[in-house]
Each structure stands twice: as structure tokens, then as C-alpha cells.
Motif scaffolding. Structure first.
Motif, PDB file in Angstrom:
ATOM      1  N   ARG A 277       0.824  -1.213   0.000  1.00  0.00           N
ATOM      2  CA  ARG A 277       0.000   0.000   0.000  1.00  0.00           C
ATOM      3  C   ARG A 277       0.856   1.261   0.000  1.00  0.00           C
ATOM      4  O   ARG A 277       0.556   2.228  -0.722  1.00  0.00           O
ATOM      5  N   ASP A 281       0.403   5.058  -5.084  1.00  0.00           N
ATOM      6  CA  ASP A 281      -0.337   6.295  -4.830  1.00  0.00           C
ATOM      7  C   ASP A 281      -1.816   5.961  -4.676  1.00  0.00           C
ATOM      8  O   ASP A 281      -2.378   5.176  -5.449  1.00  0.00           O
ATOM      9  N   ALA A 282      -2.443   6.563  -3.667  1.00  0.00           N
ATOM     10  CA  ALA A 282      -3.859   6.299  -3.425  1.00  0.00           C
ATOM     11  C   ALA A 282      -4.716   7.189  -4.308  1.00  0.00           C
ATOM     12  O   ALA A 282      -4.409   8.368  -4.504  1.00  0.00           O
ATOM     13  N   PRO A 285      -9.070   8.597  -0.305  1.00  0.00           N
ATOM     14  CA  PRO A 285      -8.531   8.630   1.065  1.00  0.00           C
ATOM     15  C   PRO A 285      -8.746   7.312   1.803  1.00  0.00           C
ATOM     16  O   PRO A 285      -9.823   6.717   1.726  1.00  0.00           O
ATOM     17  N   SER A 289      -3.269   6.945   3.718  1.00  0.00           N
ATOM     18  CA  SER A 289      -3.041   8.272   3.140  1.00  0.00           C
ATOM     19  C   SER A 289      -2.933   9.327   4.233  1.00  0.00           C
ATOM     20  O   SER A 289      -2.121  10.255   4.145  1.00  0.00           O
ATOM     21  N   THR A 292       0.467   8.713   5.993  1.00  0.00           N
ATOM     22  CA  THR A 292       1.563   9.211   5.144  1.00  0.00           C
ATOM     23  C   THR A 292       1.672  10.730   5.227  1.00  0.00           C
ATOM     24  O   THR A 292       2.769  11.289   5.285  1.00  0.00           O
ATOM     25  N   GLU A 293       0.513  11.385   5.242  1.00  0.00           N
ATOM     26  CA  GLU A 293       0.508  12.839   5.358  1.00  0.00           C
ATOM     27  C   GLU A 293       1.117  13.284   6.684  1.00  0.00           C
ATOM     28  O   GLU A 293       1.888  14.255   6.743  1.00  0.00           O
TER      29      GLU A 293
END
Length: 513
Positions: A277, A281-282, A285, A289, A292-293
């Protein structure tokens, strides 16, 4: 001249192997007896009531944990001894939830200025990589992890994830319609599990387990059950070393490590999914995600090991518990036809089409919310306590002095089924949450199925949204009845961290809306 020495058929010498062994056994017996008497009558917790064997030794408690029979025993003890019971020499169970929840789990402010009640690490295992997840980390680590994860479970995130959740709930309804076309009865317990496992996997890894599509359990589902069972087994072994030695001995003759081995394998496969995962790239959301942010802020970033540990936590906590509540509520509604009929009228009276059933709209269904609330009381998905350790200076819990180092908790099932807290506690009555005068004296504040305070369940809003959407859409589309009308589905269910549930066979009939 005849010898004056007395001749004996057997002469015991302390230096002989048999003599040494006998001495060890005698000394051990004396030590065990001394410890038992001390624990029962002279220990700092001797003022707390409980059965003699439980006060004297952890064996009665540990045996019931290992056999899955802990709940009826704890409930019976509270009925006999009152609001606090000493269930083991250094362990207390409370049902005085109106004060004990705050005293044990609440924020340490005002009159609660002692140190934090830390998680009792002897009951919480680290993940197989040796790293504790959010549920069992220390206070500083928990705060950092929670800041990382909180955005993934926020109201904003839930709105962004609604399309995904709705799609899988709609797929559940579609597959149940297909089951009708194929004929036969339906095990609704399995279908609830298919849905909740697909949802949580999709939110965690960006891809479901395809249980709904394939109409079968993904191999991971059984791994989740085994992993949960291993939690209790490992806890007892770690807390009470005699059981560790006992299991090690019997493992010489038969392998009893299957659940622990499965737990490790499940973690390995989950970690591989996390890697896959994070490498892509997702396009929508999901939990990763948001994580990662958060990683862009180095001061509160989670390590990769922490991400792996929490991914497993989210899979277990976000799947089986919701499915358990859904199954329990469905059974309770079908055994209480008046409540079932009232709920069906509310749902079908508000919605004209399935597309109208959204997260915002189901939050307006007062009777359904009361039905689910009563289900959480009657059949809590995590029915035991969440053990915490009293700070070293000691403290007062529900008015009782408890010395430092004691393991304490609110036992949810016993609390929820006590006449001390609820009128007719063994009756399923959604009206108790809607102002019915008969239940005005209920201590409703004792109900905290998602725990309490700064470490309560981060995913409770997602759980509420899932269960409300699923109940509303299933009852909008189908009339349901038990295949076996006299079924006592709750009887004799065992508990191994999570409920060990049997099938719930129902007969569905499509509704013309």
C-alpha cells in the motif's frame, strides 16, 4: 557382640536425591501455603471481598480465562460480593461504573491528580515485531500515535470515506438478494463478517479482502480469530509463569502453539500488505493516506514498525467487534418481535429508496440508535475489562483504597447485567434509552463500550456509522426471521478475548419498497 544400631527398611538422608526432592517438595508446599494465607488475610488488598481461592491464588481466574468461561464467573462473583471483587490476589473488578470509569480511565485532573493509570503491560502483548500498538503503548507514545491516526478517524475523513463504505454495504445487500435467488437459509453472522472485514481492509490497505465478492472467508479472517485467542493465552502465560511452564512441558508431547504461530503469520502478511500500500499512490482517502501525510511532520511521525503494529490492531478491532454487535443485535431484535417491528416501521417510514440511506440520515433514526445502544449494553463486543495499573502511591476507586501496582478495571458484561445498575438487566429494552419512566433509575453512565477517557476507542465513529448503515439497509430490504425459533444463540458462548460465536441462521424475504 550384637549391634546397637536400629535397622530400618528405609532410611532417609537429606543428602540423597530422594531426600533432596522431598525437602524441596515440603519447602514448596510451605511456601505455597504461606503465600495463600498471606494473600487471603494479610495482603494490602485483604479488605476487598472475594472468594477465598481467588484471594489466595491466581489459578481460579487464570483457568477461566484459558477455558473461555470467565464472564459468568465474574458476574456471579459481583452478584455475591458487590460492586468490587478481588478476582485474583492483585486484581480487582469493578461494576460501579458511575465512578470507576473516571477513577480508572479518566483524565487526571481535579481530584484525580495522581499519576496516570498505565496499561497493565502483563495483559497486553507487543506485536510480533516487539512494538506496542496504540492500545498498549506508554502515555507519551500513545499521544504521538494518536495524533498521527486521529485525522484518519475524524468526521471529515469519515465523510470522504463514505462512498467506499456505502459501496460495500450495498454489495452486502446485493449478495443477500442473490442468496435468496439461490434458495436456502442464510448464516447472517458470516455475512456481517464478510462486510466488516472487507470495509476495514479496504480502509487500511486500499483493497478489500473480497469476502463479499467470493461469498467466503478470506484466510485472514481465521487468522484474526486465532490472533485474538493468542492474546489471552499469552497474557496468562506472561502474568502467571506457572502456566508458561505448564504449556512448555505439554508442548513436549503435543503442539499447543497453533494460535501463537498463526498470530505471527498474520502479522507477517499484514506487514507485506502495508508495504504494497505504501508503495502505490492512493486514488482515494484511506487510513494510510492520512498516516503518510502525518509522516511529513517529523516530530510526531510514526516508525514503520509502529505502522505495522497499528495496522494489525485496526484489522482486528475494526472488523470482528462490529460484526459481533450486528449479529447480537439482530438476534436480540428477532427474539423481541415488538422491538423488531417498531424498528422496521421507523426505517421504512423514513426512507423511500436505498439511496436515501446515508450516514447523516441514519443518525436521525432515534429508535435504531436506541436498539444498537441496548445491544452494546446487553452484548458488548469486548465484554471484559481493560486492565490498568494503579499508580505507585495508591488511590481511591469508587471509594475504596487500592494500593499501587494493583491491576484494576470495569468489567463491562457484569456491569451491564447487574441489578445495581439497570432495571431488568437481562431484558432487551431499547426504550430504556428513550426516557421510559420504568427505567429512569438506570445508571446509564456506566455504559462505555468503547472505553473512556483519553484512551477511548479512536474508531468508534466509524463503528457507529457502519452498524447504523448496515442495520438500516438490511432491514429496509428484507424481512428476517430465525430459522430455529427456540434458538438460544447467546447460551454458553465462550470468550477468548472476543466472543466465540455460533452461526445465526435466518430466513430472508425481500421487501417490495
Amino acid at each position: 557382640m550384637a549391634s546397637t544400631a536400629t535397622t530400618m527398611p528405609f532410611e532417609l538422608h537429606l543428602s540423597s536425591p530422594i531426600g533432596i526432592l522431598a525437602s524441596i517438595l515440603v519447602l514448596t508446599a510451605i511456601a505455597v501455603l504461606y503465600t495463600a494465607v498471606y494473600n487471603a488475610y494479610f495482603h494490602p488488598l485483604s479488605h476487598i471481598p472475594g472468594p477465598f481461592l481467588a484471594r489466595a491464588s491466581p489459578i481460579p481466574y487464570a483457568l477461566r480465562i484459558r477455558s473461555g468461561n470467565i464472564l459468568p464467573w465474574v458476574q456471579k462473583l459481583h452478584e455475591q460480593y458487590g460492586e468490587v471483587v478481588r478476582v485474583a490476589p492483585t486484581e480487582l473488578s469493578f461494576i460501579s461504573g458511575e465512578t470507576a470509569w473516571q477513577d480508572i480511565y479518566g483524565f487526571r485532573i481535579g481530584k484525580h491528580k495522581t499519576g496516570a493509570y498505565l496499561k497493565d503491560r502483563s495483559w497486553y502483548s507487543p506485536a510480533p515485531n516487539g512494538v506496542y500498538s496504540l492500545i498498549s503503548s506508554d502515555e507519551a507514545t500513545h499521544s504521538r500515535m494518536r495524533r498521527n491516526l486521529s485525522h484518519a478517524f475524524s468526521d471529515k475523513a469519515l465523510r470522504e470515506q463514505e462512498r467506499l463504505v456505502q459501496g460495500l454495504v450495498d454489495l452486502l445487500v446485493q449478495k443477500l438478494h442473490e442468496q435468496l435467488e439461490e434458495g436456502g437459509d442464510v448464516d447472517l453472522m458470516r455475512w456481517y463478517n464478510y462486510a466488516t472485514f472487507d470495509i476495514i481492509a479496504d480502509l487500511t490497505f486500499g483493497e478489500p479482502l473480497y469476502c463479499l465478492r467470493d461469498k467466503d472467508y478470506h484466510p485472514w479472517v481465521n487468522m484474526v480469530y486465532a490472533s485474538a485467542k493468542a492474546i489471552g493465552l499469552l497474557a496468562v502465560r506472561r502474568r502467571y509463569r506457572m502456566f508458561d511452564y505448564y504449556d512448555r512441558f505439554w508442548n513436549l508431547f503435543q503442539d499447543s502453539t497453533a494460535s501463537i504461530t498463526t498470530r505471527k503469520e498474520f502479522f507477517k502478511r499484514s506487514s507485506e500488505k502495508v508495504t504494497a500500500r505504501l508503495e502505490k499512490d492512493a486514488d482515494r482517502p484511506d487510513f494510510m493516506s492520512f498516516i503518510t501525510e502525518s509522516q511529513q511532520k517529523a516530530e510526531k511521525a510514526m516508525t514503520r514498525d509502529e505502522i505495522d503494529s497499528n495496522a494489525v490492531l485496526m484489522l482486528i478491532a475494526g472488523s470482528e467487534t462490529t460484526a459481533t454487535l450486528l449479529t447480537g443485535v439482530t438476534y436480540l431484535l428477532l427474539k423481541n418481535p415488538d422491538a423488531y417491528a417498531k424498528l422496521v416501521r421507523e426505517i421504512r417510514g423514513r426512507f423511500k429508496s436505498q439511496s436515501e440511506i446515508t450516514i447523516d440520515e441514519v443518525n436521525k433514526l432515534e429508535y435504531m440508535i436506541a436498539c444498537l445502544q441496548e445491544g452494546l449494553r446487553y452484548y458488548p463486543p469486548v465484554p471484559t475489562g481493560f486492565p490498568r495499573t494503579v499508580p505507585k502511591e495508591g488511590d481511591r476507586i469508587s471509594g475504596y483504597y487500592v494500593p499501587g501496582g494493583t491491576s484494576v478495571y470495569v468489567s463491562q458484561h457484569a456491569t451491564n447485567h447487574s441489578t445495581r445498575n439497570y432495571t431488568d438487566p437481562d431484558a432487551y429494552v431499547p426504550e430504556r434509552w428513550l426516557g421510559d419512566e420504568k427505567y429512569a433509575g438506570d445508571r446509564r453512565e456506566t455504559l462505555n463500550p468503547f472505553s473512556f477517557g483519553p484512551r477511548n476507542c479512536l474508531g468508534k465513529n466509524l463503528a457507529y456509522a457502519e452498524m447504523r448503515l448496515i442495520v438500516a439497509k438490511v432491514l429496509f430490504n428484507f424481512d428476517i426471521e430465525l430459522v430455529h425459533k427456540d434458538l438460544d444463540w447467546l447460551k454458553d458462548q465462550k470468550l477468548f478475548t472476543l466472543w466465540q460465536k455460533p452461526s445465526l441462521m435466518v430466513r430472508l424475504r425481500a421487501v417490495r419498497n
